[in-house]
Design a protein around this motif. Structure first.
Motif, short mmCIF file in Angstrom:
data_model
loop_
_atom_site.label_atom_id
_atom_site.label_comp_id
_atom_site.label_asym_id
_atom_site.label_seq_id
_atom_site.Cartn_x
_atom_site.Cartn_y
_atom_site.Cartn_z
N ALA A 1 45.08 28.27 40.15
CA ALA A 1 46.22 29.18 40.34
C ALA A 1 47.29 28.51 41.20
O ALA A 1 48.49 28.69 40.98
CB ALA A 1 45.74 30.48 40.99
N ASN B 1 45.52 31.00 32.97
CA ASN B 1 45.60 32.43 32.64
C ASN B 1 45.66 33.29 33.89
O ASN B 1 44.94 33.06 34.85
CB ASN B 1 44.37 32.83 31.82
N PHE B 2 46.54 34.26 33.83
CA PHE B 2 46.63 35.23 34.91
C PHE B 2 46.23 36.60 34.40
O PHE B 2 45.78 36.74 33.25
CB PHE B 2 48.05 35.24 35.49
N GLY B 3 46.39 37.63 35.25
CA GLY B 3 45.97 38.97 34.89
C GLY B 3 47.14 39.92 34.70
O GLY B 3 48.30 39.57 34.94
N GLN C 1 47.43 42.85 36.26
CA GLN C 1 47.65 43.75 37.39
C GLN C 1 48.53 43.10 38.44
O GLN C 1 48.52 41.88 38.61
CB GLN C 1 46.31 44.09 38.03
N VAL C 2 49.25 43.95 39.16
CA VAL C 2 50.04 43.47 40.29
C VAL C 2 49.12 42.67 41.22
O VAL C 2 47.99 43.08 41.49
CB VAL C 2 50.62 44.68 41.08
N GLY C 3 49.60 41.53 41.66
CA GLY C 3 48.78 40.71 42.55
C GLY C 3 47.93 39.70 41.81
O GLY C 3 47.33 38.83 42.41
N SER C 4 47.86 39.83 40.48
CA SER C 4 47.12 38.86 39.68
C SER C 4 48.01 38.22 38.63
O SER C 4 47.54 37.50 37.76
CB SER C 4 45.94 39.55 38.96
N PRO D 1 53.38 33.94 38.14
CA PRO D 1 54.59 33.97 38.98
C PRO D 1 55.86 34.20 38.17
O PRO D 1 56.79 34.86 38.65
CB PRO D 1 54.58 32.61 39.68
N THR E 1 56.23 37.83 37.64
CA THR E 1 56.59 38.56 38.86
C THR E 1 58.06 38.36 39.21
O THR E 1 58.78 39.33 39.47
CB THR E 1 55.70 38.12 40.03
#
Lengths: 475, 1035
Positions: free
Chosen positions: A38, A246-248, A250-253, A256, A259
């Motif tokens: 990450a 790979n990211f998720g 949900q907020v915080g996952s 970038p 976001t």
């Protein structure tokens, strides 16, 4: 108050409470790998991507830092967070610790991945800043003011100075992947889900990328590396093998890019540049509507360096879910199949390595379009309708220009690689931004060293501005 | 506890006295009102025979054979000697002390001492100088009243923290806030900043839990010599607070009722221009935060289309910023019941403060109940104790330069009708605002805020016994514990958390202390007139801190502020922090004929936070006091008192817990652009992730030390109507435990180690005078002056500067730098020629890029002074305090914002004229020519510097009428037939007038709150002006 006047002997126990109950002193490899990966994704895709996408005329600044960058201005207060907490104090120290922890338990799969990703992340540092701490970096207490290794030393190594080349670091990682491993990654590998075979392909493809990066300044070395990889024939050949984090949802996952595009007070800082849209429109490129959003049904963009009133935030054309993921899943694509194809196409022309440049060029365009969600039939239709776009023609230089222009489009969302190619080759041809200032009105060709390092480490020079080329940038 | 000790001493005096037949009686009264003074210590000079006066101010004393003189002293009154000359009745009139030449003060460990015996500076402030001053925060009421002390409140937000440093900064990394002791209880005054201090709220420093109205007196122990008995934690000085009690009421019961109401207004907003409206480059731009638009009245600009497409008038709204604030209110009520006698007494207090701030929806409420008492049992055991419960609640909006009301309030165009323009979208509850991605300030204060609810209990219990007539033993247990239930809310639509965020955070802190005190006394030791007192003590200390919390985002029910309505829980955390300390200490006090005093102290601490094998450290002090006029028996009219004193001391200090090891921490990446927090939820799987913490530990930490010496002089002239108290001190802090910034390319950010050296040199001067004193009129003057020079002498090999631990913006780094005072800001300085002229770019006419890594701002003040004038006439008393903070620099985002946006008054002057930046242009041959390139007013003002530049640095000098209080006490003749003992009414005002020559607003602002980072205004809340009326009734 166990310790009293009459029982002072118990005081040593009374005082023995300084073990930190909140933070572990050692952690297993499986908890260091996802944070390292990450971290590499953030290094590539967070603020440095905002910067590079703006100066590569992919996005344009509407507010804040992107407005500054759009005018070619940057200084030592930019990217301090990236250097400190995403690159050196983020991904790189994580890989360093992962290598140490995994080696003690013979978890060679982790060691191998960490070395490959360490080389990749160091390449970001040197490509962006030029000469950077490398051989003496990441030693913690043992060296709190590491020297700077030159970019040439980092890419090529220097035995006398104890500098291992990035190529050798990757090869060492590849060798570790061949060893038996006491534990292997699974879901903690947020790139390949634990498929080690793919990591080998990623490592070899990274060698191709690194080699091409130095092809103008060290063509013989570049050719030998690329030849070797082609010979080994174990590199990324399908889109599913992309080195992509790979990211998720949900907020915080979230990724970038998602976001800062949709869920941060910085989301109104940038939008897609008119120039990028115009380029793709000119090529009738079917990826345009899949790459760029149209909340109003039309492309609402601004020109780079635009000084007027930017359009309403809700109407703006932004990075699409192709880059951000539907809800922030990404992926953040670090090295891709089409990137490999374009590398080999250019290398075939520039260095005479094996492979048919035209076929590789077509493969690059096709796999990129497929990745964007265009059907094979539509891709074929595009090829039929636009022969001049998909056919290399003219001098080698003109062919390379064609290749890099298509590569630039396909690298959409990865500003750093677009910037790397542009600095190395001068392509695609980008017009001056409006209201450009910078040092001398030219587009930045490096980032300035961050203020904190200049203050903390006397090895850093204080006067290298953003118009000074890095070593491999001789064009 | 100190009351108990006091009684213990009295008992000792009494018992040592031998049977004699000569008896003296008398009454002690106050000079001002003739009222009897209870509790006055009466001692036979040169002996240890003594007693104290009862409720009626009378005493009875049996004289030893050699007794010739009586010495009278009491807290808050001057000391007086009377020769006996065969008299059997001696009535004495004591004057309330103008200045602490001769008074009894409470020193370390609650020991009451005559100031003449002290070899170090302390300064006592009577509770009457703190109460009814339109200010609910005790530390703020001390501003300007004590020499050697710097006090800065962080903003006008209710309950905001206050920074206090005594004799400068002595630790690189440790807390530089003094130790606070309330009635013997070590009292936590931490801020516990929970969030990033660059964006968030301003939590209180926890001394906010004490009401100024409950304070009897405050004694400030300034140097290490004064505070050595408190050990490691007192190296930054000690604030000893004594609350009101039933002591001295002897038999009577007294009920006191205090009530006040105050109003607050926002003070000293900068002056703004009213000629130009929203826009840039003389164009109207409806989503611009600038006021560089067309001049009002420009043809064609009578009306404009705003960002919502509505046609609105284009005109100035001169009060658009001022109207954002409202009048705040503050109600304070307290009821105190006290009674008893010397041996058995009690006191109970109920108090309440309800404050609504000048920012809408901000408040601070404090309610407390206190009971306490002392008793001497039949078997001779003395028991005493107090317990207090406080409930404090604070609500404040969030601050900071992005996504807060105060980040926007500095960017409101002059033509924007801030308060009257509709901003609430009735459908979504979100806001309409002209800046993309930001919130309307009114929406922000209603929808992004911080709540802190504190429940605090503190108390003590002490038991004492006189084993023989020269030996007393006592044990004291104190506890201070609180929970702070915090909640930070950003509702759906908030700029920083568009999907909403709730941070629920529970903190618990406790401190337990057990102190064994053994006191032995011997008179005429070796020689006649040499009295010795030996104190031995042991201290066991435990401090615990726990915190747990959860952050939820993507709130499903807008406006329902419960953490449970979040659909994503981005962070949950729990941490515990515990430290213990065992201290042993001793103090030998020698008194030779009441004119030569020597005090030797030493303490050994063992701390849990240091490596086991080297966790013990010793530190000593020696203090000498000499009263020459007494020694040589010289008395002159002009010089009525003279004391010279000096001391040398060293105090050691341990580390914070868990500094010895490096460790891993749950991973997070990113900044305010984008960030993630592990565990990371990828594809439905929650993945924990760790990373090395940015700090490298050291297994070889040693304690840090502060070494100091101090010399001083107290002189009284004309029967002490003019007093001078002068101190010079020099402290050297060595082997500082510090997280030294290291090259980030090492993979880490800091390394904990012992390094460096820092020096403080200073002078403190107090002048006190009573220019006029008649039977009905009195004028007292008190001047405090402080000048401290702090210098970082060394950091470590090859390191010339390092960041101070805490949050900071890139390029604006609060730092230590060799050769500079502590806390300078390191940032980007303008580029200059060797001769110091600013360099201008020949292509643009703007300054060339600046040079990073330079010291650009120094928050330390040159000097601080406070002048108090007290006038009393019959029942009237008028008190006024003027103070000066000279020098020091403030780094202000707010002013840069307003200057860059063309709001400040000066940016409206001659706006249509082109300008030339001061500076020179470099020629090709290396020579320079003066800059002659004309640029627009907008370019000119904007090129003076952005947020991260030297242009944000301002001189923080301020002259201020800090407070005025007028009180009237009804004459007792009027009250004699009523149940009332006293009735007084008063009016008071605070921060009534201010002049800051170098800053367009009030420079007393400190966004990051109490702590080591000072001198930053990062879009904070402005200061307030307070005024009100009060009533005090006793019966």
């Amino acid at each position: 108050m166990a310790c009293s006047v009459v029982a002072l002997s118990s005081c040593s126990d009374y005082l023995d409470i300084n073990q930190n109950p909140n933070n572990p002193i050692t952690v297993p490899p499986a908890t260091l790998l996802p944070s390292g990966l990450a971290g590499s994704a953030f290094s590539n895709a967070n603020d440095l991507n905002r910067f590079a996408s703006v100066i590569m005329s992919v996005t344009a600044g509407a507010n804040g830092s992107p407005v500054t960058w759009d005018r070619y201005n940057t200084d030592g207060s930019d990217f301090g967070n990236q250097w400190r907490f995403e690159i050196y104090g983020g991904a790189l120290i994580n890989y360093q610790k992962l290598i140490e922890v995994a080696q003690t338990s013979n978890s060679n799969a982790y060691v191998g991945i960490a070395k490959i990703m360490k080389a990749y992340t160091f390449s970001i540092a040197t490509d962006v800043w030029g000469d950077v701490p490398y051989s003496q970096a990441l030693q913690g207490d043992a060296n709190t003011q590491p020297r700077l290794d030159t970019q040439k030393e980092i890419y090529l190594g220097d035995n006398a100075k104890g500098i291992q080349s990035l190529f050798d670091l990757v090869k060492e990682g590849l060798a570790d992947l061949e060893k038996t491993s006491s534990t292997t990654p699974g879901s903690d590998d947020i790139v390949y889900g634990g498929t080690i075979e793919n990591w080998k392909k990623a490592g070899n493809t990274l060698l191709l990328k690194l080699a091409l990066q130095i092809s103008s300044v060290e063509p013989a070395k570049a050719k030998s590396i690329i030849d070797e990889v082609i010979q080994g024939n174990d590199f990324i050949t399908t889109n599913a093998q992309n080195l992509a984090v790979n990211f998720g949802s949900q907020v915080g996952s979230q990724s970038p890019i998602y976001t800062y595009t949709y869920n941060s007070s910085f989301s109104t800082d940038q939008l897609i540049s008119t120039r990028f849209v115009t380029l793709l429109q000119g090529l009738k490129d079917p990826r345009l509507p899949l790459f760029v959003t149209r909340p109003t049904g039309n492309y609402v963009t601004i020109d780079n360096g635009f000084a007027g009133t930017p359009p309403q935030a809700a109407n703006r054309s932004m990075f699409s879910s192709y880059v951000t993921g539907e809800n922030g899943e990404g992926p953040v694509r670090l090295i891709t199949n089409w990137q490999r194809a374009f590398i080999l196409a250019e290398s075939a022309i520039r260095l005479g390595t094996a492979g048919d440049a035209q076929k590789l060029y077509e493969e690059g365009i096709r796999t990129s379009m497929a990745s964007a969600g265009i059907s094979d039939a539509d891709i074929s239709a595009y090829f039929t309708a636009n022969p001049t776009v998909v056919t290399l023609a003219g001098s080698n230089e003109e062919k390379i220009k064609q290749i890099i222009t298509q590569k630039y489009i396909s690298l959409y969302g990865n500003g750093l690689e677009q910037w790397n190619d542009w600095r190395r080759t001068g392509y695609p041809t980008l017009a001056q931004h409006q209201n450009a200032v910078g040092v001398d009105g030219t587009r930045p060709v490096r980032a300035r060293y961050i203020d904190q390092e200049i203050a903390r480490n006397p090895n850093f020079p204080n006067n290298i501005l953003q118009n000074v080329r890095v070593w491999w940038d001789v064009n | 506890m100190k009351k108990l000790l006091f009684f213990t001493f009295l008992m000792l005096f009494g018992w040592i006295a031998q049977a004699q037949d000569r008896i003296v009686t008398g009454t002690v009264t106050a000079s001002e009102d003739g009222a009897p003074i209870p509790g006055v210590t009466v001692v036979v000079k040169g002996s240890n025979t003594g007693t104290n006066t009862d409720a009626k101010g009378t005493y009875r004393l049996t004289l030893p054979a050699n007794g010739t003189t009586l010495v009278f002293s009491a807290v808050g009154f001057g000391r007086k000697e009377e020769e006996i000359n065969g008299r059997t009745t001696i009535d004495v009139v004591l004057q309330s002390s103008v200045e602490s030449l001769n008074e009894v003060v409470v020193t370390a460990q609650g020991i009451e001492r005559d100031t003449r015996s002290l070899g170090y500076a302390t300064q006592n402030v009577n509770g009457s100088a703190l109460a009814q001053r339109s200010e609910p925060n005790v530390l703020n009421t001390l501003q300007g009243k004590v020499a050697g002390v710097n006090i800065t409140s962080s903003s006008g937000a209710p309950g905001a923290s206050t920074n206090i440093n005594i004799r400068g900064i002595t630790s690189f990394n440790g807390s530089n806030q003094p130790l606070v002791v309330v009635d013997g209880i070590i009292f936590n005054n931490d801020v516990d900043n929970s969030q990033n201090t660059l964006f968030g709220s301003q939590p209180s420093s926890r001394l906010a839990d004490i009401s100024p109205e409950s304070i009897e007196s405050i004694n400030v122990l300034k140097g290490p010599a004064a505070s050595v008995l408190y050990g490691s934690r007192a190296s930054a000085g000690v604030i000893v607070i004594t609350t009101k009690s039933g002591k001295g009421l002897n038999g009577k019961t007294e009920v006191t009722f205090n009530s006040s109401v105050n109003w607050q207004n926002v003070a000293y907003l900068p002056k703004l221009q009213n000629q130009y409206g929203q826009g840039t480059q003389n164009n109207y731009v409806n989503n611009s935060t600038n006021s560089w638009g067309p001049a009002f009245g420009t043809p064609g600009f009578e009306t404009v289309q705003n960002f919502r497409g509505e046609t609105v008038p284009y005109r100035a709204y001169p009060n658009n910023i001022r109207d954002f604030y409202k009048t705040g209110t503050m109600f304070q009520n307290a009821l105190n019941i006290a009674g008893g006698d010397q041996n058995n007494n009690f006191a109970a207090t109920i108090s309440s403060t309800i404050q609504n701030g000048v920012v809408r929806e901000s408040d601070f409420d404090r309610h407390s109940v206190q009971v306490g008492g002392n008793s001497k049992l039949k078997n001779g055991i003395k028991l005493g104790g107090t317990i207090t419960y406080v409930k404090s609640a604070q609500k404040n909006t969030l601050m900071g330069n992005g996504g807060s009301a105060f980040g926007q309030i500095t960017r409101i165009p002059r033509s924007y009708d801030l308060v009257n323009t509709p901003y609430l979208d009735p459908l979504t509850g979100e806001d309409f605002y002209f800046v993309n991605g930001q919130n309307h300030p009114l929406w922000s204060i209603q929808n992004t805020f911080f709540n802190s609810n504190v429940d605090r209990v503190f108390g003590n219990l002490s038991v004492g016994y006189d084993i023989t007539n020269w030996l007393n033993v006592s044990y004291r247990v104190t506890a201070d514990t609180y929970t702070d239930n915090r909640k930070q809310i950003q509702r759906v639509g908030a700029a920083r958390a568009p999907q909403g965020q709730i941070d629920e955070d529970l903190r618990f802190r406790s401190e337990l202390n057990g102190d064994l005190l053994i006191n032995a006394k011997k008179n005429d030791l070796f020689v006649q007139g040499l009295n010795a007192n030996l104190l031995l003590g042991q201290n066991l200390n435990q401090r615990s801190y726990r915190e747990s919390g959860v952050i939820s985002e993507s709130l499903a029910i807008p406006g329902f502020d419960n953490v449970g309505v979040g659909s994503v829980f981005t962070k949950s955390y729990a941490s515990t922090n515990r430290r213990r300390l065992v201290g042993h200490y001793g103090q030998l006090s020698l008194d030779y004929k009441s004119y030569l005093f020597l005090e030797l102290s030493g303490r050994v601490d063992q701390s849990s936070t240091l490596p086991k094998e080297q966790n013990a450290y010793f530190y000593p002090s020696a203090a000498l006091s000499f009263v020459p006029l007494e020694a040589f028996n010289v008395k002159t009219e002009a010089v009525s008192y003279l004391k010279v004193r000096g001391n040398i001391a060293r105090v050691g200090r341990d580390a914070d817990p868990y500094r010895l090891q490096s460790f891993f921490t749950s991973a997070t990446f990113g900044n305010n652009v984008a960030d993630i927090t592990f565990p990371l939820n990828v594809g439905g799987t929650s993945l924990p992730g760790f990373q090395p913490d940015g700090r490298i530990g050291s297994t070889n930490l040693k304690p840090e030390f502060v070494n100091s010496f101090e010399v001083g002089l107290n002189v009284g002239f004309f029967n002490n109507r003019l007093g001078v108290d002068f101190t010079y001190f020099n402290t050297r802090s060595t082997s500082q435990i510090f997280n030294v910034a290291i090259s980030n390319s090492s993979g880490y950010d800091t390394r904990t180690t012992n390094i460096g050296e820092m020096q403080n040199k200073g002078i403190e001067l107090q002048l006190s005078a009573t220019p006029i004193r008649t039977s009905s009129f009195k004028w007292d003057v008190l001047l405090n002056f402080t000048r401290i020079r702090n210098k970082v002498v060394a950091i470590s090999e090859g390191v010339n500067n390092s960041n101070i631990t805490g949050d900071s913006f890139s390029g604006i780094a609060p730092s230590i730098a060799v050769g500079y005072p502590y806390g300078v800001i390191i940032g980007t300085a303008n580029a200059r020629t060797e001769s110091g002229e600013l360099l201008v770019n020949p292509n643009t006419g703007l300054f060339v890029p600046g040079i990073a890594g330079q010291v650009i701002s120094n928050p330390q003040k040159d000097w601080v002074a406070g002048l108090t004038n007290n006038f009393s006439y019959k029942g009237f008393t008028l008190s006024a305090l003027v103070d000066v903070n000279k020098g020091g620099q403030l780094y202000s985002f707010s002013q840069v914002d307003m200057r860059n946006a063309g709001q400040t008054e000066i940016t409206g002057v001659d706006r249509n004229q082109p300008r030339i930046l001061p500076g020179v242009i470099l020629n090709a041959d290396g020579t320079t020519r003066p800059n002659n390139i004309q640029i627009s007013a907008q370019s000119y003002w904007q090129s003076l510097g952005g947020l991260a530049s030297q242009g944000a640095v301002f001189d923080a000098t301020a002259y201020r009428l800090r407070e005025v209080a007028l009180n009237y006490a009804l004459p007792s003749s009027l009250l004699s037939r009523t149940p009332f003992g006293n009735i007084s009414i008063g009016v008071s005002g605070r921060n009534l007038w201010m002049y800051a020559p170098g800053f367009p607003s009030d420079p007393e602002i400190n966004t990051q709150g109490a702590g080591n980072i000072q001198g930053l205004d990062l879009n904070g809340i402005p200061t307030t002006r307070n005024y009100g009326v009060n009533l005090r009734v006793t019966f």
